[in-house]
Design an enzyme around this catalytic site. Sequence first.
Site, short mmCIF file in Angstrom:
data_model
loop_
_atom_site.label_atom_id
_atom_site.label_comp_id
_atom_site.label_asym_id
_atom_site.label_seq_id
_atom_site.Cartn_x
_atom_site.Cartn_y
_atom_site.Cartn_z
N ARG A 70 0.81 -1.21 0.00
CA ARG A 70 0.00 0.00 0.00
C ARG A 70 0.85 1.27 0.00
O ARG A 70 0.38 2.35 -0.35
CB ARG A 70 -0.97 -0.01 1.19
CG ARG A 70 -2.21 0.83 0.95
CD ARG A 70 -3.21 0.73 2.09
NE ARG A 70 -2.57 0.91 3.37
CZ ARG A 70 -2.70 0.07 4.40
NH1 ARG A 70 -3.46 -0.99 4.31
NH2 ARG A 70 -2.07 0.31 5.53
N TYR A 83 -13.67 19.70 -14.68
CA TYR A 83 -14.13 18.34 -14.99
C TYR A 83 -15.44 18.04 -14.24
O TYR A 83 -15.53 18.27 -13.03
CB TYR A 83 -13.02 17.37 -14.58
CG TYR A 83 -13.34 15.91 -14.75
CD1 TYR A 83 -13.62 15.38 -16.00
CD2 TYR A 83 -13.31 15.05 -13.66
CE1 TYR A 83 -13.90 14.03 -16.15
CE2 TYR A 83 -13.57 13.70 -13.80
CZ TYR A 83 -13.87 13.20 -15.05
OH TYR A 83 -14.14 11.87 -15.20
N ASP A 142 -5.71 20.83 -12.09
CA ASP A 142 -5.91 19.60 -12.86
C ASP A 142 -5.22 19.83 -14.21
O ASP A 142 -5.71 20.60 -15.04
CB ASP A 142 -7.42 19.34 -13.03
CG ASP A 142 -7.70 18.05 -13.83
OD1 ASP A 142 -6.81 17.61 -14.58
OD2 ASP A 142 -8.82 17.52 -13.69
N LYS A 170 -5.67 9.15 -19.13
CA LYS A 170 -5.79 9.79 -20.45
C LYS A 170 -4.46 9.67 -21.20
O LYS A 170 -4.09 8.58 -21.60
CB LYS A 170 -6.25 11.24 -20.25
CG LYS A 170 -7.46 11.39 -19.31
CD LYS A 170 -8.74 10.83 -19.90
CE LYS A 170 -9.88 10.66 -18.90
NZ LYS A 170 -10.29 11.87 -18.18
C1 LIG Z 1 -10.94 11.94 -16.92
C2 LIG Z 1 -10.57 13.14 -16.17
C3 LIG Z 1 -10.41 13.11 -14.79
C4 LIG Z 1 -10.68 11.86 -13.98
O1 LIG Z 1 -9.81 10.84 -14.30
P1 LIG Z 1 -10.24 9.28 -14.11
O2 LIG Z 1 -8.98 8.55 -14.27
O3 LIG Z 1 -11.26 9.02 -15.16
O4 LIG Z 1 -10.82 9.19 -12.74
C5 LIG Z 1 -10.02 14.26 -14.15
N1 LIG Z 1 -9.81 15.40 -14.83
C6 LIG Z 1 -9.96 15.48 -16.16
C7 LIG Z 1 -9.70 16.77 -16.84
C8 LIG Z 1 -10.36 14.36 -16.88
O5 LIG Z 1 -10.54 14.45 -18.18
#
Ligand SMILES: *Cc1c(COP(=O)(O)O)cnc(C)c1O
Length: 406
Positions: A69, A122, A194, A219
């Site tokens: 962990r 998001y 983000d 992504k």
């Molecule tokens: C997809 C996304 C997230 C969340 O990511 P996950 O891996 O799907 O939880 C956060 N911020 C942005 C801008 C995203 O496109």
Amino acid sequence: MTLRHCPSTATMRDDTLLTHLGRDPAGHAGTVNTPVYRSSTFIWPDTSTLENHLRQADDPHYRGHIYGRNGNPTTAAFEDAVARLEGGFRGLIMPSGLAAIVGAVLAVARSGDHILVTDNCYWHARQVFDQVLPRYGIQATYFAPMLGEDIAGLIRPNTRLVYAEAPGSSTFEVQDVPTLARVAHAHGALLMLDNTWATPLFFKAFEHGADISIHAATKYLVGHSDAMLGVIVTTEALYATVRETVRHLGYIASADDAYLGLRGLRTLGVRLRQHERSALTVAHWLQQRPEVAQVLHPALPEATGHALFKRDFLGSTGLFGVVLKPITEPLIKTFLESLNLFAMGASWGGFESLIRPQQCAPSAQIAPGVLLRLHVGLEAVEDLIADLQQGFEHLKFTQRSPRSLP
Ligand SMILES: *Cc1c(COP(=O)(O)O)cnc(C)c1O
């Protein structure tokens, strides 16, 4: 066989870093790639090693491996690579991008705190801010993405965090991150970003004042639509606090997924440049179409925040928005279902093209119409344009009076 040491990364450019970070052949029997360490338990050869590990277990700077962990050599390699690329102190691997957002916010905010969140963030982060955090006494309010300096007027005595997403992944306005960070810091608040859209390659969050940056590695970092992964990168000042909280919350990702993240990094540079080129070609083509009211792409001169994009970003990626002139819902369905190469799907950042209707904040300043979000993948751009073109033609064919589009 004597293995050459990994070269110093101090003066390397990003493309070279992408091939070297998170690798240590000398430490792994000469393998080019850091292997997948599937591990919950690490066993100790003697009691003094055991005592030594346990004594240091709570030291956030300790790099030894104690229990799954807390990470293992594969997850640590991914964390270190992303942090180094972005210019942060260190990274914390997380099981998803949303977990990275939640973990980082819970690490720095406490009951009674206020958070200022960009209105174009998001969508699922917004749901966390609206529905989950209030239960724990953390209140979020939203600011217009282009507010800049004037965010000072919204900061309260208990504002702990300013949360930015530049560009916001629903309507693509580019925020002034350095200014938001400066004003936040002047009021004793932190700036969290983000940075999923630009990746550590195209926006150096820490040069621009961020205290915490998160990525949905799901992504572009993983890049192949086959793993869920997140990462939090912090400054040195915040690392211990954030690490302590997210590990207490039990967040960790698997070594297999960390490996996919590391593998994705190797081609991130070439993939992003191809996404960038093709997305711009598609965006320019869409701007000429009679069906299109507006293209929302930060690298287009008319985009909201384009000057900030040019000032702060090193490139653009494959995700952008397009507003179609108002048409009926059945026609939108016809258009989406007629496409062959643009699949309908959540997420983005993989090698393949995607399209979907996009929700956005009611306050977003975009042309009236239907907002679609496109992810332009690595297919030949001529084929992608031909696909959209046949989609539009189909739309015309089924429309009774195409010329009545406003
Ligand atoms: C997809 C996304 C997230 C969340 O990511 P996950 O891996 O799907 O939880 C956060 N911020 C942005 C801008 C995203 O496109």
